[in-house]
Design a protein around this motif. Structure first.
Motif, short mmCIF file in Angstrom:
data_model
loop_
_atom_site.label_atom_id
_atom_site.label_comp_id
_atom_site.label_asym_id
_atom_site.label_seq_id
_atom_site.Cartn_x
_atom_site.Cartn_y
_atom_site.Cartn_z
N UNK A 16 1.06 -1.25 0.07
CA UNK A 16 -0.10 0.05 0.10
C UNK A 16 0.84 1.23 0.05
N UNK A 17 2.06 1.07 0.66
CA UNK A 17 2.73 2.41 0.53
C UNK A 17 3.37 2.65 -0.74
N UNK A 18 3.56 1.68 -1.76
CA UNK A 18 3.92 1.67 -2.94
C UNK A 18 3.00 2.11 -3.85
N UNK A 19 1.79 2.04 -3.55
CA UNK A 19 0.71 2.08 -4.58
C UNK A 19 -0.19 3.46 -4.23
N UNK A 20 -0.09 4.15 -5.53
CA UNK A 20 -0.95 5.51 -5.19
C UNK A 20 -2.02 5.52 -6.22
N UNK A 21 -3.26 5.61 -5.76
CA UNK A 21 -4.61 5.67 -6.44
C UNK A 21 -5.24 7.04 -6.54
N UNK A 22 -5.28 7.51 -7.55
CA UNK A 22 -5.86 8.88 -7.69
C UNK A 22 -7.03 9.07 -8.72
N UNK A 23 -8.12 9.63 -8.04
CA UNK A 23 -9.37 9.92 -8.92
C UNK A 23 -9.37 11.27 -9.71
N UNK A 24 -10.35 11.50 -10.27
CA UNK A 24 -10.24 12.80 -10.81
C UNK A 24 -9.84 14.21 -10.12
N UNK A 25 -10.37 14.28 -8.87
CA UNK A 25 -9.82 15.47 -8.20
C UNK A 25 -8.89 15.35 -7.04
N UNK A 26 -8.57 13.81 -7.05
CA UNK A 26 -7.89 13.55 -6.01
C UNK A 26 -8.39 13.05 -4.48
N UNK A 27 -7.82 12.71 -3.67
CA UNK A 27 -8.39 12.52 -2.45
C UNK A 27 -8.08 13.67 -1.44
N UNK A 28 -8.46 14.86 -1.52
CA UNK A 28 -8.23 16.06 -1.05
C UNK A 28 -9.00 16.60 0.26
#
Length: 322
Positions: free
Chosen positions: A75-87
């Protein structure tokens, strides 16, 4: 580090109905992968499995050889970003960068700020006050700057205007060359991604319709351009399917589907026609037009039917959403 590998074996996910069924898929490390599919094909569900947001109903998911669920290293090496990110909407952009920097060991803060400057996103502004395009730029910038071994971008650039999207594609390619990792792009802007993708996977009705290199997919079809009468004669003589047709004055361009060997292509050129590659978007629309079932690619042999010819009177420009 060249990125994490991904493997799915017999994976199924069921909600009130099956979202994924019998998915067998391998994504090689250190490659830019495109995940394409129509609405409801299962793209976001599949990506959520890779990011360990949920577990499969059945089957096995492996990221870098391990089950990603509650796996701290993966999980530390996985980045999952959707349209506006998790902000955090009520915080400034700079505070959001602080948060990502604390979560991502390889995060390059200076690079993220440089990207945001290119996208004209002020660091002192709260996320909630940004436009949709600026929010997308925040997600895209943090996704690239994280430099995670598995970087998943799910429609992350959807809110951007065309110049910003192309700026993002250029930044992705440059940074990918300097910092190789596994990148998975999910998008409906297939025409724009044509030059970015190395490997393409098409999901259809919850299954894998095909997975292949982008170059191999393009070789499944060709475009013929030249005088209308000559184009019509060549297409009729070769008995191949016409996927799309564009006409301007006395000139026609047709997109044809089917394997054409070197001898056939030489015949086409001798007839005075220009031969070009098929666009991934046109091929995608053709393969997911409702005839194919998960795991089987529709065949395109035989003469073009009258209905197919009528449907191909203009070039396909459909952009298919997820």
């Amino acid at each position: 580090m060249t990125g994490f590998s991904v493997e799915l074996r017999g994976v199924g996910v069921t909600f009130d109905r099956p979202a994924l069924q019998g998915v067998d898929l391998t994504l090689a490390p250190g490659v830019v992968h495109g995940l394409l599919g129509r609405n409801g094909s299962g793209k976001t569900t599949l990506l959520s499995l890779l990011a360990a947001f949920r577990r499969p109903t059945r089957g096995t998911v492996l990221v870098d050889g391990e089950d990603p669920f509650e796996n701290e290293r993966v999980l530390e090496g996985t980045c999952f970003v959707r349209e506006s990110g998790d902000v955090m909407d009520d915080e400034k952009v700079s505070v959001n960068l602080d948060f990502v920097e604390g979560m991502r060991p390889a995060f390059d803060r200076a690079y993220a700020e440089d990207l945001l400057d290119q996208f004209e996103v002020p660091l002192s502004t709260k996320i909630g006050s940004l436009s949709r395009g600026q929010k997308s730029a925040v997600g895209a910038s943090t996704g690239l700057a994280a430099r995670a071994p598995l970087t998943i971008l799910d429609e992350v650039y959807l809110g951007m205007d065309a110049p910003s999207r192309y700026r993002f594609y250029e930044a992705l390619l440059r940074d990918y060359v300097e910092h190789p990792r596994t990148v998975v792009l999910s998008s409906h802007l297939i025409g724009e991604l044509d030059r970015v993708l190395e490997q393409v996977t098409i999901l259809h009705r919850g299954g894998v319709l095909l997975t292949d290199t982008a170059d191999s997919l393009r070789e499944r079809g060709s475009t013929f351009t030249g005088p209308r009468a000559v184009v019509d004669d060549v297409v009729a003589d070769l008995a191949i399917d016409v996927l799309a047709r564009t006409e301007l004055g006395g000139t026609s361009q047709v997109t044809v589907v089917g394997h054409l060997d070197a001898q056939v292509l030489e015949r086409v050129r001798r007839a005075g026609l220009e031969v070009g590659p098929v666009a991934l978007q046109d091929l995608f629309v053709h393969l997911t037009d409702g005839r194919g079932e998960p795991g089987s690619v529709p065949t395109t042999t035989g003469k073009t039917t009258a209905a197919a010819t009528a449907a191909a009177t203009t070039t396909t420009t459909e952009e298919v959403d997820r």
